[in-house]
Enzyme design. Structure first.
Site, PDB file in Angstrom:
ATOM      1  NE  ARG A 297     -19.259 -15.933 -10.864  1.00  0.00           N
ATOM      2  CZ  ARG A 297     -18.737 -16.265 -12.050  1.00  0.00           C
ATOM      3  NH1 ARG A 297     -17.502 -16.688 -12.131  1.00  0.00           N
ATOM      4  NH2 ARG A 297     -19.454 -16.182 -13.138  1.00  0.00           N
ATOM      5  CG  ASP A 299     -15.332 -18.999 -14.092  1.00  0.00           C
ATOM      6  OD1 ASP A 299     -16.272 -18.222 -14.275  1.00  0.00           O
ATOM      7  OD2 ASP A 299     -14.587 -19.397 -14.999  1.00  0.00           O
ATOM      8  CD  GLU A 341     -20.175 -19.199 -14.598  1.00  0.00           C
ATOM      9  OE1 GLU A 341     -20.747 -18.643 -15.541  1.00  0.00           O
ATOM     10  OE2 GLU A 341     -19.159 -19.892 -14.755  1.00  0.00           O
ATOM     11  CG  HIS A 410     -19.138 -10.876 -15.504  1.00  0.00           C
ATOM     12  ND1 HIS A 410     -19.786 -11.666 -14.585  1.00  0.00           N
ATOM     13  CD2 HIS A 410     -18.255 -11.677 -16.126  1.00  0.00           C
ATOM     14  CE1 HIS A 410     -19.290 -12.882 -14.646  1.00  0.00           C
ATOM     15  NE2 HIS A 410     -18.368 -12.927 -15.580  1.00  0.00           N
ATOM     16  CG  ASP A 411     -20.406 -13.941 -18.251  1.00  0.00           C
ATOM     17  OD1 ASP A 411     -19.398 -13.455 -18.795  1.00  0.00           O
ATOM     18  OD2 ASP A 411     -20.369 -14.845 -17.407  1.00  0.00           O
ATOM     19  NE  ARG A 535     -17.628 -11.945 -22.454  1.00  0.00           N
ATOM     20  CZ  ARG A 535     -16.936 -12.935 -21.911  1.00  0.00           C
ATOM     21  NH1 ARG A 535     -17.541 -13.809 -21.139  1.00  0.00           N
ATOM     22  NH2 ARG A 535     -15.636 -13.056 -22.120  1.00  0.00           N
TER      23      ARG A 535
END
Ligand code: GLC
Length: 664
Positions: A297, A299, A341, A410-411, A535
């Site tokens: 992933r 980022d 992402e 998670h964001d 978060r």
């Protein structure tokens, strides 16, 4: 004509073609690949010859003017060959399998499950105890979060890496990761981990050396002696964390330099115009791939390239670099897929999937942020017109990729509603974004959502929102009220969302705990390393006691879990949902039902989603228009209810309609 015959054995010059570079590099491979078997050598050579052009074409616009361009290419190819030699027979077999089954990540049987290892099982070894749970959910892709060694204390949820080649010691060792990857692979699950490309921690050895005065490592970063350039850049740069990390540059006293830090002041942006950075990252990718990681992933990729006078996002060079990185994986570790992402506007987003000359060459998977945002938007407004318009305008995707579809991650959620989309359906974008923030923080009258504001930016009016799926969807409120009817509505709202992401084609991702309705965790602030980043409210620990209740009929956990499991099972039996098939958004003129269609050679698939708590009616002619005369709803496994020429949808009902094979 070979270079030798022409009498020029010098290094290929500035205008040399990819082929000319490769011709010079190939003989140098013998030293590395000499000990491999003939078939292994053949496999590497074939992949190299097949993908070298992509690699060259990605790097040429970025580093092509440099005198050492040929040397850079040579070092890269040699490092790929070394990685191939070190790759285990098991992974080489997987490479071969993926050569033969390139659509593995596009299949309708794919289901992703995303978790922080520390929250799910404490350690990597602990995950082994839950393999049955993962298999039971139908998971085929596991995103392990916060796996690589991050700085201690605040670390942006693990996105401030001090050592890319080392597993976080508190979670285990590299060997533990390799063993977990193997165990998961044996059960049909591929491991994804994050590779943070835009920045590393200020404690990373590269940054430490830069601070201590190494000119070599200083150029791994964007550094400025004074504010002249930073001030010019700032004029057009947005702020990612306006609350706790305003501005994009940080003064470092030790080196007396301003360092580019897009995110937090302890996350130093890497300087991708320096080929040493590219070479380092390729080396890291190969190390992770050889541990058995199957999906990287990538980022925050939008930020990789900086350009004065722009927002320094989605610059052309980003796509050059991503194409080159992709080519490297395809050559040395072809089992590995790349997930980008990039939480950016649709027109930019589509470029991460490889369009035009880059068709199929950039990334395999990208997050469908807009689908997520419009799910929440339509639920709040009980109106699908904006969703239908905005998603209807979405550019078509190449048939070789998959969207990662999701409801929560998670964001935080940023209300990415474009002003022109809002205008097209007669609403004001600014006001709608403000409404969504108020709705999901429970401020708007009648809202049952329980989220909280994240990063209020007074300049733009943005108020992003935190909260778990269950809390945002009204389950927290309903449980507090002990109101059975509200609980049922919240469950239906959540299941509607899961059907939406599972029915869109692509790779649906379930965020840990959502399958059992975990609520927001307000205790997060007890951990000083998390206290400043709200978060963490939607990054709870797995509640295994609650998970066990999935087997007790009529508990909330059982209703959610079984509902999702049913959607997943139904999906995996529907070839229409293979990601290579495009999704068409249908504007039926109905303002409460979201409709999409997938034209598969086997026949049409129509997805209907009632985004309201009221019963809705869709004219039967919409089914006929799609070519469905005798419909069966695969989710209910029976024909849809029809009344007076209308298909009836119960509150929050979702239907996956295809032609009933028994009737046609
Ligand atoms: C990505 C991550 C996010 C992180 C950011 C910076 O957007 O999902 O959690 O803060 O990158 O690394």
């Amino acid at each position: 004509m070979s270079r030798e015959i022409r009498g020029r054995r010098d290094v290929p010059g500035a205008n040399a073609s990819a082929r000319e570079h490769l011709e010079q590099i190939l003989p140098r491979l013998d030293a590395v690949l000499g000990t491999t078997t003939t078939s292994e050598r053949l496999a590497f050579d074939l992949r190299l010859k097949h993908r070298f052009q992509d690699l060259h074409d990605g790097l040429e616009p970025v580093y092509g003017v440099r005198d050492d361009f040929h040397e850079i290419l040579t070092r890269l190819v040699l490092s790929m060959a070394e990685a191939w030699v070190e790759r285990s027979p098991e992974l080489k077999a997987l490479d071969l399998e993926r050569d033969l089954i390139p659509d593995w990540f596009q299949r309708e049987s794919m289901l992703g499950y995303v978790f922080y290892v520390e929250n799910f099982a404490d350690t990597l070894n602990g995950v082994h105890e839950h393999l049955d749970y993962l298999a039971e959910t139908g998971t085929s892709y596991v995103h392990l979060m916060k796996v690589l060694q991050a700085r201690t204390g605040e670390n942006d949820g693990g996105y401030a890496i001090v050592d890319y080649k080392r597993v976080e010691p508190a979670l285990g060792t590299n060997r533990d990761l390799a063993e977990l990857c193997r165990a998961l692979r044996q059960r049909g699950m591929s491991v994804c981990i994050d590779l943070v490309l835009n920045h590393c921690a200020r404690e990373h050895a590269w940054a430490v050396a830069a601070r201590e005065g190494s000119a070599h490592f200083r150029d791994y970063f964007h550094h400025f002696p004074d504010r002249t350039l930073p001030d010019q850049y700032e004029q057009t740069l947005p702020e990612v964390f306006p609350d706790f990390a305003p501005g994009n540059f940080t003064w470092e006293t030790q080196s007396e330099r301003w360092i580019w830090t897009t995110f937090n002041d302890y996350q130093w942006d890497l300087n991708w115009s320096n080929p040493e950075v590219f070479l380092e990252i390729v080396d890291i990718m190969q190390t992770l791939a050889n541990l058995g990681v199957e999906v990287l992933r990538l980022d925050a990729v939008a930020f990789l390239w900086k350009r004065l006078g722009t927002n320094s996002q989605n610059q052309e060079e980003v796509f050059d670099l991503l194409q080159a990185l992709r080519a490297c994986s395809r050559i040395a570790t072809p089992a590995v897929a790349h997930k980008a992402e990039a939480i950016v506007s649709p027109d930019d987003l589509i470029r991460y999937l490889g369009t035009g000359k880059r068709f199929g060459r950039v990334a395999n998977i990208a997050y469908h942020n807009a689908l997520m945002v419009h799910y929440w938007s339509s639920l709040a407004s009980r109106d699908t017109r904006l969703m239908t318009h905005a998603l209807g305008e979405f550019p078509r995707t190449p048939g070789t990729i998959a969207w990662a579809t999701y409801l929560r991650c998670h964001d935080d959620i940023g209300w990415a509603i474009a002003d022109d989309d809002a205008e097209a359906v007669g609403i004001d974008g600014f006001a709608h974004r403000a409404f969504l923030s108020e709705y999901y923080t429970g401020v708007f009258p009648g809202s049952h959502a329980r989220g909280s504001v994240f990063q209020h930016n007074p300049q733009t009016g943005d108020r992003r929102v935190n909260g778990s799926l269950a809390s945002l969807a009204g389950l927290e409120f309903a449980v507090e009220q002990q109101d059975e009817q509200l609980i049922t509505l919240a469950i239906e709202r959540i299941l509607l969302g899961h059907a939406l992401i599972a029915g869109h084609g692509g790779l649906p991702l379930i965020y840990m705990g959502d399958e059992i309705g975990l609520l927001s965790d307000t205790d997060y602030a007890r951990d000083p390393a998390h206290a400043d980043d709200s978060r963490w409210v939607h990054r709870p620990r797995m509640d295994w006691d609650r998970a066990a209740r999935r087997h007790q009929p009529s508990t909330i956990e059982a209703r959610l879990y079984n509902g999702i499991a049913h959607i997943v099972r139904t999906r995996s039996a529907l070839p229409h949902l293979h990601a290579s098939i495009g999704t068409d958004i249908i504007d039926t003129g109905h303002a409460r039902i979201f409709t999409c269609e997938r034209k598969h050679p086997l026949g049409p698939f129509l997805g209907l989603y009632n985004m309201t708590e009221e019963r809705q009616y869709l004219p039967l002619t919409e089914l006929h228009r799609a070519g469905i005369t005798h419909a069966i709803d695969r989710l209910a496994d029976e024909p849809p209810v029809v009344s007076g020429g209308f298909v009836v949808l119960a509150p929050y009902e979702r239907q996956w309609l295809i032609e009933n094979p028994e009737r046609s």
